[in-house]
Design a protein around this motif. Structure first.
Motif, mmCIF file in Angstrom:
data_model
loop_
_atom_site.group_PDB
_atom_site.id
_atom_site.type_symbol
_atom_site.label_atom_id
_atom_site.label_comp_id
_atom_site.label_asym_id
_atom_site.label_seq_id
_atom_site.Cartn_x
_atom_site.Cartn_y
_atom_site.Cartn_z
ATOM 1 N N ALA A 730 53.495 5.936 -27.677
ATOM 2 C CA ALA A 730 54.286 6.117 -26.458
ATOM 3 C C ALA A 730 55.565 6.895 -26.749
ATOM 4 O O ALA A 730 55.944 7.795 -25.995
ATOM 5 C CB ALA A 730 54.618 4.763 -25.840
ATOM 6 N N LEU A 735 56.884 8.936 -23.419
ATOM 7 C CA LEU A 735 56.641 8.147 -22.217
ATOM 8 C C LEU A 735 57.823 7.230 -21.911
ATOM 9 O O LEU A 735 58.648 6.936 -22.770
ATOM 10 C CB LEU A 735 55.377 7.299 -22.395
ATOM 11 C CG LEU A 735 54.053 8.056 -22.590
ATOM 12 C CD1 LEU A 735 52.901 7.056 -22.736
ATOM 13 C CD2 LEU A 735 53.790 9.000 -21.418
ATOM 14 N N ASP A 736 57.860 6.748 -20.678
ATOM 15 C CA ASP A 736 58.796 5.702 -20.278
ATOM 16 C C ASP A 736 58.315 4.417 -20.941
ATOM 17 O O ASP A 736 57.309 3.831 -20.534
ATOM 18 C CB ASP A 736 58.795 5.570 -18.749
ATOM 19 C CG ASP A 736 59.741 4.489 -18.257
ATOM 20 O OD1 ASP A 736 60.051 3.550 -19.025
ATOM 21 O OD2 ASP A 736 60.158 4.564 -17.089
ATOM 22 N N ALA A 739 57.887 1.264 -18.730
ATOM 23 C CA ALA A 739 56.752 1.380 -17.823
ATOM 24 C C ALA A 739 55.445 1.266 -18.593
ATOM 25 O O ALA A 739 54.480 0.636 -18.144
ATOM 26 C CB ALA A 739 56.814 2.709 -17.067
ATOM 27 N N MET A 740 55.396 1.857 -19.797
ATOM 28 C CA MET A 740 54.202 1.785 -20.615
ATOM 29 C C MET A 740 53.906 0.335 -21.017
ATOM 30 O O MET A 740 52.767 -0.130 -20.950
ATOM 31 C CB MET A 740 54.370 2.655 -21.862
ATOM 32 C CG MET A 740 53.116 2.800 -22.729
ATOM 33 S SD MET A 740 52.775 1.389 -23.815
ATOM 34 C CE MET A 740 54.276 1.328 -24.785
ATOM 35 N N SER A 743 52.557 -1.486 -18.101
ATOM 36 C CA SER A 743 51.172 -1.087 -17.843
ATOM 37 C C SER A 743 50.219 -1.770 -18.818
ATOM 38 O O SER A 743 49.143 -2.245 -18.437
ATOM 39 C CB SER A 743 51.054 0.436 -17.955
ATOM 40 O OG SER A 743 49.719 0.852 -17.744
ATOM 41 N N LEU A 750 50.270 3.514 -14.609
ATOM 42 C CA LEU A 750 51.638 4.039 -14.594
ATOM 43 C C LEU A 750 52.024 4.579 -13.228
ATOM 44 O O LEU A 750 53.168 4.436 -12.780
ATOM 45 C CB LEU A 750 51.797 5.128 -15.661
ATOM 46 C CG LEU A 750 51.843 4.644 -17.114
ATOM 47 C CD1 LEU A 750 51.827 5.828 -18.068
ATOM 48 C CD2 LEU A 750 53.089 3.808 -17.355
ATOM 49 N N GLU A 751 51.062 5.215 -12.543
ATOM 50 C CA GLU A 751 51.403 5.810 -11.241
ATOM 51 C C GLU A 751 51.630 4.759 -10.163
ATOM 52 O O GLU A 751 52.169 5.061 -9.099
ATOM 53 C CB GLU A 751 50.303 6.784 -10.806
ATOM 54 C CG GLU A 751 48.925 6.180 -10.647
ATOM 55 C CD GLU A 751 48.133 6.210 -11.955
ATOM 56 O OE1 GLU A 751 46.918 6.019 -11.909
ATOM 57 O OE2 GLU A 751 48.753 6.436 -13.025
ATOM 58 N N MET A 753 53.345 1.899 -10.871
ATOM 59 C CA MET A 753 54.408 1.043 -11.405
ATOM 60 C C MET A 753 55.511 0.842 -10.370
ATOM 61 O O MET A 753 55.968 1.782 -9.721
ATOM 62 C CB MET A 753 55.012 1.681 -12.651
ATOM 63 C CG MET A 753 55.987 0.785 -13.402
ATOM 64 S SD MET A 753 55.180 -0.677 -14.029
ATOM 65 C CE MET A 753 53.850 0.068 -14.972
ATOM 66 N N ARG A 758 58.624 -2.943 -13.885
ATOM 67 C CA ARG A 758 59.266 -2.260 -15.018
ATOM 68 C C ARG A 758 60.461 -3.066 -15.524
ATOM 69 O O ARG A 758 60.691 -3.162 -16.733
ATOM 70 C CB ARG A 758 59.719 -0.861 -14.598
ATOM 71 C CG ARG A 758 60.317 -0.056 -15.755
ATOM 72 C CD ARG A 758 60.823 1.291 -15.277
ATOM 73 N NE ARG A 758 61.323 2.086 -16.392
ATOM 74 C CZ ARG A 758 62.541 1.940 -16.931
ATOM 75 N NH1 ARG A 758 63.368 1.017 -16.460
ATOM 76 N NH2 ARG A 758 62.922 2.692 -17.946
#
Length: 933
Positions: A730, A735-736, A739-740, A743, A750-751, A753, A758
């Protein structure tokens, strides 16, 4: 380093390294009794090789040298001895354990494939001078790596000096600052002032300052001597007339010879890569395991196996009884001279300052204490006041003291000499005091930091604690001398006889501790920690603290007024919710309203019979009623006002207009720095009001503030230490991370979230590092405890490496009594095997310490490297706040500073540790700190 063009000429860059300075610095930097398995002393050789390797590593890129040489002295007799047979006659003999190491340093230089040059009958300085002049005439540039003041006469027209110990480049302005004249007149000033180290006679009674005044007034030495009869001061006039021939001789002795008949040329000094077989062979022969391994990795060759010899026990240090100690007051130059001679002979001295207060930016120097052997120390009173009568305090100086300038001039050479180690307890304080009086103290050793490197987490590192623990001696207390309350006095009011016993004892204790700690560092395997993370940070922090940061008083005043108005409005609202007026600032009255009148749950009375209403209790109650939440809001504003917007105004220095915080190096067990007086690291940033306080921290006109902040450094270190592939990937993918994590844990794409999911993942990410419990996470997220525990359980299922790391770390701590950072810092965990709650706390601390400690070590490494990286830029490093460094920089240099500073920070772990996850630094700029962060 770069390869050289054919033939030395324009575009070439020659580095000339003062070999003797390297040797003596290396000799005094490492623990004594460092020997090969056959008994040969190699401490200086080891330090010398490390310095050469650092030099090679630090000199790459477009400005790297094309030619380089290490220049040594050969023999003791030169043409100057023929001119003056007493030249260098008072030099102390070379230490016996250093003598056999001298030829090995030559071999080391050749093993690194660096030109190694020396000539019989000529000093290294003359060889350096000749090569510098030849290179300049050929159109090239020259950097002389030395702090030797004699070489400053060469500076200018493409020639500069680099003081590697201080990371300080010395140009024409630096020479002028040192001598009061430009490089072309340095010889004239030295001829007048003489040099006690080299036994150059000069003009009796004339020092550097007076010499500079005379040369600036009359133009040069010849003109001065011709017109000496015009000088108004009788004593000075007669001195110059009577000693004219001696002064001219002195000029011959200090004048460097640029025509030394060399048997080699500039082209012979081309930079060359080392032969791996030759270099590995030498390092193996010397049994340098760590250096051999590190250099083999750099060269891409296999490191030879060096069998470890049995560890030798350090020789016991015999200490005289404190009852037999001899402490004396030194009140004249004649009395001070033998102390200085012994310091030069030993090559080290314990030094301590006595001042009128603890604020280094305003405290006045009262006296200096020195110790050269256990049980023997002196105190030099400088500014003690005469005793007053009745209610009136005298402003006159007491009799029987040296003049301040006279004492500092006499001590300057030893305090600034690279060949003499200055030993202190919390040397950052003393170096700042001396710096304010124009004395740059280096190199240093610090007993407080030695103790911290060995015993972090075991006990505090103040002198009284160390003395009682390691010497079995309780020092003279300061309180009876100074008193307390309204009757308290400053140290300049303490009678000299009492001050002498107190101050000299401090220096004596420090020296005794140093003699115990120095070999123990090696046995505890923390020499590298001390030498790379602790000691080099002292001058960096001292400079930052002296820079300070500008704070706008008007902005703070406006904020204080705004906070007062908001607090008054909140009080009205609180009184309305309570149905009566009461003192919102009284915890017991708040408790009475909440638990007696409103019958809210959770009320507990202390031993005094009054309710306690700490923040965690009010946070729990805030979910049931508005009043506790409003009280929390009021308390936050009250703290912001009293601790920051009001208090910071009192900390603005009247001379500089800036706030000068002080950093405690040995405060936190993990290596984190602690900011005090004032604390600038705990300014709240989660609330809007807290963030606004940073608006008061501003740049000077024409400058901006630049903030560089490590992005999620502790999570990156966790991913490396705990070997978590998902986190590593990640970070690599940018990546965030929160958020990862959400997930991964909650099976949410992720989309899809949401901010709430988070936020929960973020709390878990950071909570796990600190060993958070289900109860603690429940309170942070304000969710049921069972739900919070479920989050943590699923986290460990998704990332089993974390649980393994936690178990392994706790097991190691229980077995060894400490944990370690990636850089070898030891954090002791004395209560890890205790019973009850103390054990739980110790286990959580043990889990967090390697992560937080490694992050602290990384930013320390970045800070230590930063001054050299930004040298010559119109920029200053001002503050360190956890993972952030704050700079003040000229507006037109911001675009140069950010990439240079970012490169240092992102590469700070290398080459000691290779992280699996790349470090990332975010940057911002603005007229104030709030805008920059």
């Amino acid at each position: 380093m770069s390869s050289a063009p054919t033939g030395f000429g324009k575009g070439c860059h020659l580095h000339l390294i003062d070999g003797s300075a390297f040797i003596f610095r290396a000799y005094h930097a490492l623990p004594p009794l460092t020997r090969k398995s056959d008994g040969l002393p190699i401490g200086a050789v080891s330090g010398f090789c490390n310095m050469l390797q650092r030099y090679v590593e630090d000199n790459t890129g477009p400005d790297a040298p094309t030619h380089v040489a290490v220049i040594f002295d050969k023999g003791s007799h030169t043409f100057r001895n023929d001119l003056y047979d007493l030249y260098k006659a008072n030099r102390e003999a070379m230490p016996e354990d250093l003598r056999p190491q001298i030829p090995l340093t030559r071999q080391a230089t050749e093993a690194f494939n660096i030109a190694c040059k020396e000539m019989e009958g000529f000093e290294a300085d003359d060889i350096i001078a000749t090569l510098a002049c030849q290179a300049r005439e050929a159109g090239g540039r020259v950097t002389i790596i030395s702090s030797d003041k004699d070489l400053m006469q060469l500076v200018g027209d493409g020639v500069e000096m680099l003081d590697a110990m201080k990371n300080l480049r010395i140009g024409v302005d630096g020479v002028r600052e040192k001598f009061g004249v430009g490089p072309e007149r340095v010889v004239d000033v030295q001829a007048l002032a003489g040099d006690s180290v080299d036994n150059v006679p000069g003009a009796p009674g004339i020092g550097i300052k007076t010499a500079a005044l005379l040369i600036n007034e009359y133009g040069d030495l010849d003109a001065l001597l011709e017109r000496a009869g015009e000088i108004k001061q009788p004593k000075r006039r007669q001195t110059l007339i009577d000693h004219a021939d001696q002064i001219r001789l002195s000029r011959q002795l200090v004048q460097l010879d640029c025509k030394t008949p060399l048997d080699f040329g500039l082209d012979d000094l081309e930079v060359k890569d080392p032969d791996p077989e030759v270099l590995m062979g030498f390092l193996t022969e010397m049994e340098f395991r760590t250096l051999t391994r590190r250099i083999s990795e750099k060269l891409g060759v296999e490191a030879p196996v060096i069998e470890a010899p049995k560890a030798a026990e350090a020789e016991p240090v015999e200490m005289p009884s404190f009852d037999d100690a001899e402490y004396v007051a030194v009140t004249s130059a004649e009395e001070l001279a033998p102390w200085i001679a012994q310091i030069r002979e030993r090559g080290w001295v314990a030094v301590d300052t006595e001042t009128t207060g603890l604020n280094e930016m305003v405290a006045e120097l009262v006296g200096i204490s020195l110790a050269v052997e256990p049980g023997r120390a002196c105190y030099i009173p400088l500014q003690h006041r005469a005793e007053g009568e009745g209610l009136f305090e005298s402003t006159e100086l007491a009799e029987g003291q040296m003049g301040l300038d006279e004492a500092l001039d006499a001590l300057r050479d030893v305090l600034e000499s690279d060949a003499i180690v200055k030993i202190g307890q919390n040397m950052k304080y003393d170096t700042k005091i001396f710096a304010r009086y124009g004395v740059q103290v280096a190199p240093i050793d610090d007993t407080m930091l030695m103790s911290y490197a060995m015993h972090g987490g075991e006990h505090n590192h103040g002198m009284d604690t160390l003395s009682e623990r390691y010497l079995g001696h309780t020092p003279i207390p300061i309180k009876p001398l100074l008193g307390s309350g309204k009757s308290a006095i400053t140290f300049d009011r303490v009678p000299i006889d009492k001050a002498t016993q107190y101050a000299a004892e401090d220096a004596d204790i420090t020296l005794r501790l140093w003699q115990i700690f120095r070999p123990e560092l090696h046995k505890a395997r923390v020499t590298t920690v001390y030498e790379t993370l602790e000691r080099p940070l002292v001058p960096v922090l001292a400079q930052m603290e002296m820079h300070g940061i500008k704070v706008d008083r008007d902005t703070l005043s406006r904020m204080s007024n705004a906070f007062s108005q908001k607090m008054a409005a909140l009080e009205d609202e609180i009184h309305e919710l309570a149905g009566e007026k009461f003192n919102v600032g009284s915890p017991s009255q708040v408790g009475g309203i909440l638990f007696d009148k409103m019958s809210l749950p959770g009320g507990k009375k202390g031993k005094t019979g009054k309710y306690s209403t700490p923040a965690d209790v009010l946070e729990d109650l805030a979910t049931e009623h508005d009043l506790p939440g409003r009280v929390l809001d009021w308390r936050q504003l009250s703290k912001l006002k009293s601790t920051y917007t009001d208090a910071l105004q009192e900390h603005i220095n009247s001379d500089t207009g800036r706030v000068h915080t002080s950093y405690a190096i040995a405060g936190a067990n993990t290596g984190r720095l602690a900011s005090t007086e004032p604390n600038l690291q705990n300014i709240p940033v989660r609330s809007e009001e807290g963030r606004r306080i940073r608006e008061a921290f501003v740049a000077e006109p024409g400058n901006v503030l630049v903030s560089l902040d490590y992005s999620q450094i502790e999570l990156r270190i966790l991913a490396h230490i705990a070997k978590i592939p998902e986190l590593k990937q990640a970070f690599d993918d940018g990546l965030d991370i929160h958020a990862m994590t959400a997930s991964e844990m909650f099976d949410v794409p992720l989309e899809e979230m949401t901010p709430d999911i988070r936020r929960q993942a973020k709390a878990i990410n950071f909570g796990v590092i600190y060993g958070i419990s289900g109860f603690g996470l429940a309170r942070n997220l304000r969710i049921p405890r069972a739900e919070a525990q479920g989050f943590i359980d699923r986290y460990f299922e998704r990332f089993p490496g974390i649980k393994d790391y936690m178990a392994d770390t706790k097991g190691f701590a229980k077995e060894h009594g400490f944990v370690q950072t990636l850089f070898g810092r030891k954090i002791h965990t004395p209560e890890i095997n205790a019973k009850g709650p103390r054990s739980g706390f110790a286990q959580r601390a043990a889990i967090n310490a390697p992560i937080q400690g490694t992050a602290a070590d990384i930013i320390r490494r970045a800070m230590i490297r930063m001054p050299a990286a930004i040298e010559g830029m119109p920029a200053k490093m001002l503050l360190q706040v956890h993972d952030e460094l704050l700079f003040e920089v000229a507006e037109d240099a911001v675009d140069d500073l950010i990439p240079r500073a970012r490169e240092v920070m992102e590469g700070a772990a290398d080459p000691a540790v290779h992280l699996d996850v790349k470090l990332v630094v975010d940057a911002g700029k603005g007229a104030n700190w709030a805008e920059a962060h």
